[in-house]
Structures are given as C-alpha cells and as structure tokens.
Design an enzyme around this catalytic site. Structure first.
Site, short mmCIF file in Angstrom:
data_model
loop_
_atom_site.label_atom_id
_atom_site.label_comp_id
_atom_site.label_asym_id
_atom_site.label_seq_id
_atom_site.Cartn_x
_atom_site.Cartn_y
_atom_site.Cartn_z
CG HIS A 64 -2.02 -1.05 1.09
ND1 HIS A 64 -1.95 -2.25 1.75
CD2 HIS A 64 -3.18 -1.07 0.39
CE1 HIS A 64 -3.02 -2.98 1.47
NE2 HIS A 64 -3.79 -2.28 0.64
CG ASN A 65 3.86 1.19 -2.49
OD1 ASN A 65 3.31 1.26 -3.58
ND2 ASN A 65 4.60 0.14 -2.13
CB SER A 66 2.99 6.69 -4.06
OG SER A 66 4.34 6.38 -4.35
CB THR A 67 4.34 1.98 -6.69
OG1 THR A 67 5.53 2.73 -6.45
CG2 THR A 67 4.46 1.22 -8.00
CG HIS A 68 -1.72 -0.17 -4.46
ND1 HIS A 68 -2.27 -1.19 -5.19
CD2 HIS A 68 -2.73 0.31 -3.66
CE1 HIS A 68 -3.55 -1.34 -4.87
NE2 HIS A 68 -3.85 -0.43 -3.94
CD GLN A 108 -1.90 -14.34 -3.48
OE1 GLN A 108 -2.15 -13.60 -4.41
NE2 GLN A 108 -1.96 -13.95 -2.22
CG HIS A 161 -7.37 3.63 -3.50
ND1 HIS A 161 -6.32 3.82 -4.37
CD2 HIS A 161 -7.27 2.33 -3.07
CE1 HIS A 161 -5.63 2.70 -4.48
NE2 HIS A 161 -6.18 1.78 -3.70
CG ASP A 162 -5.10 1.90 -0.45
OD1 ASP A 162 -6.04 1.81 0.39
OD2 ASP A 162 -4.86 1.03 -1.30
CG ASP A 210 -7.92 -1.51 -4.08
OD1 ASP A 210 -6.71 -1.19 -4.13
OD2 ASP A 210 -8.53 -1.69 -3.01
#
Length: 705
Positions: free
Chosen positions: A422-426, A626, A462-463, A575
């Site tokens: 959950h970072n800016s790349t995501h 998964q 959103h995150d 997402d």
C-alpha cells in the site's frame, strides 16, 4: 425498467421463463416433455406419488374419484352379468376377465403408492388401463352374440369407457400423447371387433364415433391441463438461489428473484386461465411497480420529499428540502445532463520524456507501473496524475493551475507510507487500471468531465496514509484511527478525509475553481468510490449490481447515479487488478502484498494476539490463499462488472488472465507446495519471503510453459 401496461408474456417475461425452463429442462413443443430426463422423471414422480410430492398437480381427491369410478363400474357390470342370464361358462369368463383386470389396477396402484412396485410403474398402470377397457368392450351385447352366442341384455360398454377416460387423466395416464394413443387404440379395437361380429353396423359406427369424439375432446383438455401443470412445475421447482449457487446472494437479490418468480407464475396463470384475470393483471402491475422501485431507488428508505411537501406552500417546501432532506448523496440537478466535452490531448506537463510510456495508460492493461516509478525516481503518482489531468484537459475546463495540481499530487504521494504494497506505486497502478476499464467500455462515452476528475482523485487517494495494517487489526488493537472513525470502514474513512485535508492546504486545492454544485458532486463521488474499496462492503456492492443485471433487461448508465454505482465497482476491480495482470506483474505484486500481511502477522504474534488469516509466515499456504482470493473475491468483481458494461476487451485481457492465474495457483496448491519463511532483520528487498516467492514465481511461470 420498462413494464407492459397489460400483463402478458412480453419479451422480459419470455426471457425469465426461458431462464427458468433452461434450469428445469426446456419442454419439447410437440410432446411437452422436458428435454432433461431427470426433470421429466421428477415431474412424473410428482404425479405418481401425490402425497409425498411437494408439487401437487392434482389433489388426492382426483385419485379417489378414479378409484370410486372404477369400483362402481366393476360392481354395476358384474351385477348386470349375474342378473341378466343363468350362470354359464360365458358368464364366469366375463366376470373373471372384468374383475381380474379391475383387481390388477387396484393392486398396481396401491403397490406403487406404497413403493412396493418400483419397476416400470407407469407402463404397468397403462397396461392395466388397456386391459380393463378391452374387458368392457368384450361386455358388448353384439360381441356376446358373436363370441358367446348369448342374447342377454347388458349395459353398453361405451358408458364405462367414457367414464374411465374422464377420470384416468394424471392418475393412471400422465401425458396427453399416451392418453390419446391408448384411447385411439381402444376405439379401433372396438370398431374392429364389432365389424367382425357382423352385427348392427350402424349402431357400431355411432358408438365408435361417440368414443372417438370423446377421446379427441378429452385429449384436447388433457393437453392444455398438462401444459399448465408442466409450466407450474418448472416455475415452482426453480430455486432462485441455484442460479448463483457459487455466488453469495444478498437480501436485495433474494427479494428481486422472488418478485420475478411471482411475476412469472402470474404470467403463466394469465395464459392458462380466464378466472380472476383482472385481479391477476392488477397484481402483476403492482409487482412490476415494486420491482421498478427496487431497481431505481438508491436507498429504499429514502423519504419521498415531493409526497411529503405536496400540501405545503412554496416557502415551507423550500425549508423542508433545505433543512430536512439529506443532500449528502444527491447529484446537483444543474449538471445532471452535462456530458463530457473535452478531448484527449496529451500536453506538456514536464512529462515529455515519458510520453511514449504514458500513452500506454488506458490502452495497455499490463502497463508496467514499476518501470514508471523507477524512471520518475519514486514519483509515479505525481507523474501519472499530471498526465491524466492533461490527457483530458481538465485543467482548462475547470481552470486548475498546473502548480496547484502538481502540489496536490505531490502531497498525496508524500503521505503514502513506504509499505511493501500500500504505497504510491500501488495508487498509480490503480489509476492506470481504472482508466483502462473506463476506456475499454461503454462507460467512457457517458462520463462527464467532473466525473473523470473525481475518478482521478479517488484512485490516487484511495489508500493515502495507509499504515500497512487491516481494519480488523486496527479495531482489535484499539488504534486511534479506529477510535476516530468508530470502527466503521476505518481506513477508507481516513483515506477520503486525508485526501480532502491535503487538498485544503494552501496552494493545493485542485477543486478551488469548481462551482459549488460541481464541487459537491465531485466530493460525493470521491468519498463514495474510496469507501467502496472497503472489503466489508464487497458482497453488498456486488450483490446490488448483480441484482440490477438480473432484473433489468437494459443496462442503465445514462445518469450520474448509475455511473457512480458502476465506478464504485470499477475502482474495486482496479484495486485488486494485479490479480488479472500478466504473470510477471502478478507475481511481483503478490510478493509485496503477502510480505505486508506477514509483517502484520509478526506484530500480532509479538502482541500475543490471534494471527489474522493468511498473515502467519510460518503456516500460510500461499498458493491456496492466492487461489481462493482470486476465485472468491476478484473474479466475481470482474465478472459482475463486465456483465454490466459488456466489454470484449476486458473479458479477453482481464477475466481470461484472472482465470489463468487462479488455475496456476490452484495447481500449485494441489501439488501441496507450501512456502513459509522465518522472520528476519533484513531490509524489505532482502526479506526471505520475497526470495521464496521469487523462486515460486519462477515455478509458477515455468508451469505454464
């Protein structure tokens, strides 16, 4: 949803009945038999065993009528034999064959009802039926003269034949075709034997005509009765939940399915009966109105302000609507019809060097956001955000200064924590995935400029501020965030709040140039879309969308409310979109999200708390987790979304890839390959789980050739 003013089997009803019949077995046009043999057998069984069947075609009284009629015929004809002439061999023979055939019917019937006779029960009953009718024909006066040379006075066999025909339907004989063929055979047996006796040809032809006419009349009645009963059987034996037995059914889905089922039954009754037709039509209209309300109302408990204020003066109406009505979820009326007027034109926004890469956004589902993050020195969010603003020329349309949105996107990026997942790349990847879904569907043609602006903000924010832990973890640990947001959608509430807090800082208000009405609409959409990413709302949102698909023949998308509902599902799909990416990207994202889960699990262990599911690095079966995540969460999102927007590209590029990835994880799980790690002190890039997952990713790719 459009409804017919006069209830009849219209196109929508035909569709529902076809779906119903497809589940229970479509009937053949000529024989009325269900094509599905098991369903046909179930239908016949419901006729054979009326007491034990939940579906009652005929009441048990119909069986009693037949048995009483048969008993009366046996008694009357037997007494006629005994009283008409002396006891002779012919009398003994006729009494024997008549009562023997009657006794066979009784024995066969009760043996079947007691489940003693289980082999060819319908054929046995039909044979006994033919036997009793033939014995009645042999009772004819003309045949007595020909066969037994007896001139005694007897009852005509015609009366017995007609009575048995009238009462045997759905008791001894269960299909109109069998009924017609059996009684047609009896008619010609009667004609053949009487012509062979060379006695009173005129009377023979008259009685034959009576039997044949009665047979045709009863067959016609049998046909329509059987058609009605089979349609009712198809409707009553369709379980609305079986159509989605692999998907969770929400309350709203259950209600809509029940209403549709009731409307189908009413349509069947309107076709097959004239009695109470006016009342049935009224009921159908009421149910249609109920269904329309369910499908068009965003909130079933919303107050009808127009109805409440109908008797008020103008001032009171304005007061009620301003101070009593909840405006938090209403679209500004002034912009409801404003369609998107901008054109796509990438401009200069200090991204000239990356234009070749960025042009893949919205066109390439497998756009490599990691490459963009590397090229921009860890600023993929700012870069893709600025590109999106220029792509749709939103700065010109809404008069947004470049420095303002640059500062806003930078603040968003800075406030993303350095979490594994959950970072800016995501966040940047989610926007890219969302724009692909938007462009590759009919949704883009109806989307307004302000809606695109809201989508960009919602996806990138959103995150924001995500701590790397789940809502459950925060609530169980009494985290200050959980206290602030009352344990309800804790992270999502924080993300939307922080997004607007950052926007309110000096020089970062990207919405400053918007009119108040458009600002309200954009803020509403951003909040709703971010809150939709809360997994606790997953089944509610998916269920509501599936309910619309089931009950609405068309897919409404021309109002802001409808588009917002689709966009909430679309941001959910984006997402979790990494699960639908190419193998390399999917494995890379899986590495990151699993590591973040394991970090939470390590902390839970350290605090002495129960470790959350799939967060234990010592016990987690990664392929199983998964595979289950894709099968139970991601795939239903994409399938429900694409059932509504019907995009061939999404089906090919996203859903097919999802199924491939899920299949490979499932195969790995079946091979019982568990990958567990021990906690270490190495940096993120050297975490043991990453190493093991990398090796697993290699095997995952190799397994697919």
């Amino acid at each position: 949803m459009k409804t017919s003013p006069e209830p009849r089997r219209d196109s929508k009803t035909d569709r529902n009945l076809i779906e119903c019949e497809a589940k229970t077995g479509i009937m053949q046009k000529s024989s009325l038999h269900f094509k599905n043999l098991s369903i046909e057998n179930s239908y016949i069984a419901s006729l054979l065993y009326p007491k034990s069947s939940s579906f009652h075609v005929t009441t048990i009284e119909n069986h009693y009528y037949f048995l009483c009629t048969l008993s009366a015929i046996l008694i009357i004809y037997s007494l006629n034999y005994i009283l008409s002439y002396e006891f002779t061999s012919s009398l003994a023979f006729q009494l024997l064959i008549l009562n023997a055939s009657g006794l066979c019917i009784f024995l066969a019937y009760f043996s079947i009802q007691k489940h003693i006779l289980k082999v060819f029960p319908t054929q046995v009953l039909q044979f006994c039926y033919l036997a009793i009718l033939i014995s009645l024909i042999l009772n004819s006066k003309l045949l007595q003269l020909w066969i037994f040379n007896s001139n005694s006075c007897t009852f005509s066999c015609v009366f017995g034949i007609l009575l048995l025909q009238a009462t045997s339907k759905f008791v001894i004989i269960f299909t109109y075709r069998t009924f017609f063929l059996a009684n047609l055979l009896i008619s010609f047996i009667y004609l053949g034997l009487h012509i062979a006796s060379s006695q009173d040809l005129l009377l023979t032809l008259l009685e034959f005509a009576i039997i044949l006419s009665w047979t045709i009349l009863e067959t016609i009645k049998f046909y329509f009765a059987e058609l009605e009963y089979r349609e009712k059987f198809a409707l009553c034996n369709t379980n609305p939940q079986e159509n989605n037995k692999n998907d969770a059914m929400t309350e709203i889905e259950s209600i809509i399915s029940s209403v549709n089922q009731a409307m189908n039954i009413i349509n069947t009754l309107l076709i097959t009966t004239v009695k109470h037709k006016v009342y049935l039509q009224k009921i159908y209209e009421i149910l249609s109105k109920v269904l329309k309300i369910i499908m068009t109302k965003g909130n079933l408990y919303e107050v009808d302000m127009d109805g409440i204020t109908a008797g008020m003066d103008a001032d009171d109406k304005i007061f009620m609507k301003e101070y009593v009505k909840d405006h938090s979820k209403s679209q500004p009326e002034a912009i409801k019809s404003e369609l998107r007027k901008t054109i796509e034109l990438p401009k200069r926004y200090q991204v000239e060097e990356l234009l070749g890469v960025l042009r893949q956004v919205s066109n390439n589902w497998n756009f490599d956001i990691f490459f963009l993050a590397e090229c921009t020195a860890g600023k993929p969010l700012t870069t893709i955000g600025k590109y999106a603003i220029g792509k749709y020329r939103l700065d010109e349309f809404f008069k947004i200064d470049e420095q303002v949105y640059h500062k806003f996107f930078e603040k968003l990026e800075i406030n993303y924590k350095q979490n594994p997942y959950h970072n800016s790349t995501h966040a940047a990847d989610v926007l890219g995935s969302f724009l692909f879904i938007l462009h590759q569907s009919i949704l883009f043609e109806y989307t307004n400029d302000y809606e695109i602006l809201a989508c960009i903000i919602a996806n990138l924010g959103h995150d924001v501020g995500h701590p790397g832990f789940t809502n459950r973890f925060l609530v169980n640990n009494r985290d200050p965030l959980a206290i602030t947001y009352n344990d309800l959608s804790v992270l999502e509430m924080m993300h939307s709040s922080l997004t607007f807090q950052l926007m309110s800082e000096p020089g970062a208000n990207i919405l400053n140039g918007l009119t108040n009405e458009i600002y309200i609409a954009v803020r509403l959409q951003v909040i709703e879309m971010i809150l939709a990413t809360d997994m606790s709302k997953h089944f509610d949102l998916i269920g509501k969308l599936k309910a619309k698909i089931v009950s609405s023949p068309n897919r409404p998308i021309d109002t802001p409310e409808h588009r917002l509902e689709i966009m909430r599902i679309a941001i959910k799909a984006a997402d979790v979109g990494h699960a639908a990416k190419s193998r390399d990207l999917h494995i890379k994202w899986s590495n990151l999200v699993i590591e973040e889960f394991f970090v939470q699990g390590d902390l839970e262990k350290a605090k002495g708390l129960a470790v959350s599911m799939y967060c234990d690095r010592d016990k987690t079966n990664i392929p199983k987790s998964q595979s289950g995540f894709i099968k139970n969460i991601v795939l239903p999102i994409y399938e429900s979304l694409n059932n509504y927007i019907t995009s061939v590209v999404i089906d090919k590029d996203c859903i097919d890839e999802l199924k491939k990835n899920q299949s490979e994880w499932e195969n790995c799980h079946l091979r019982k390959r568990m990958f567990t790690t021990k906690a270490g002190n190495a940096g993120f890039s050297e975490q043991p789980v990453i190493k093991s997952l990398r090796s697993f990713g290699t095997e995952f790719r190799n397994s697919t050739g």
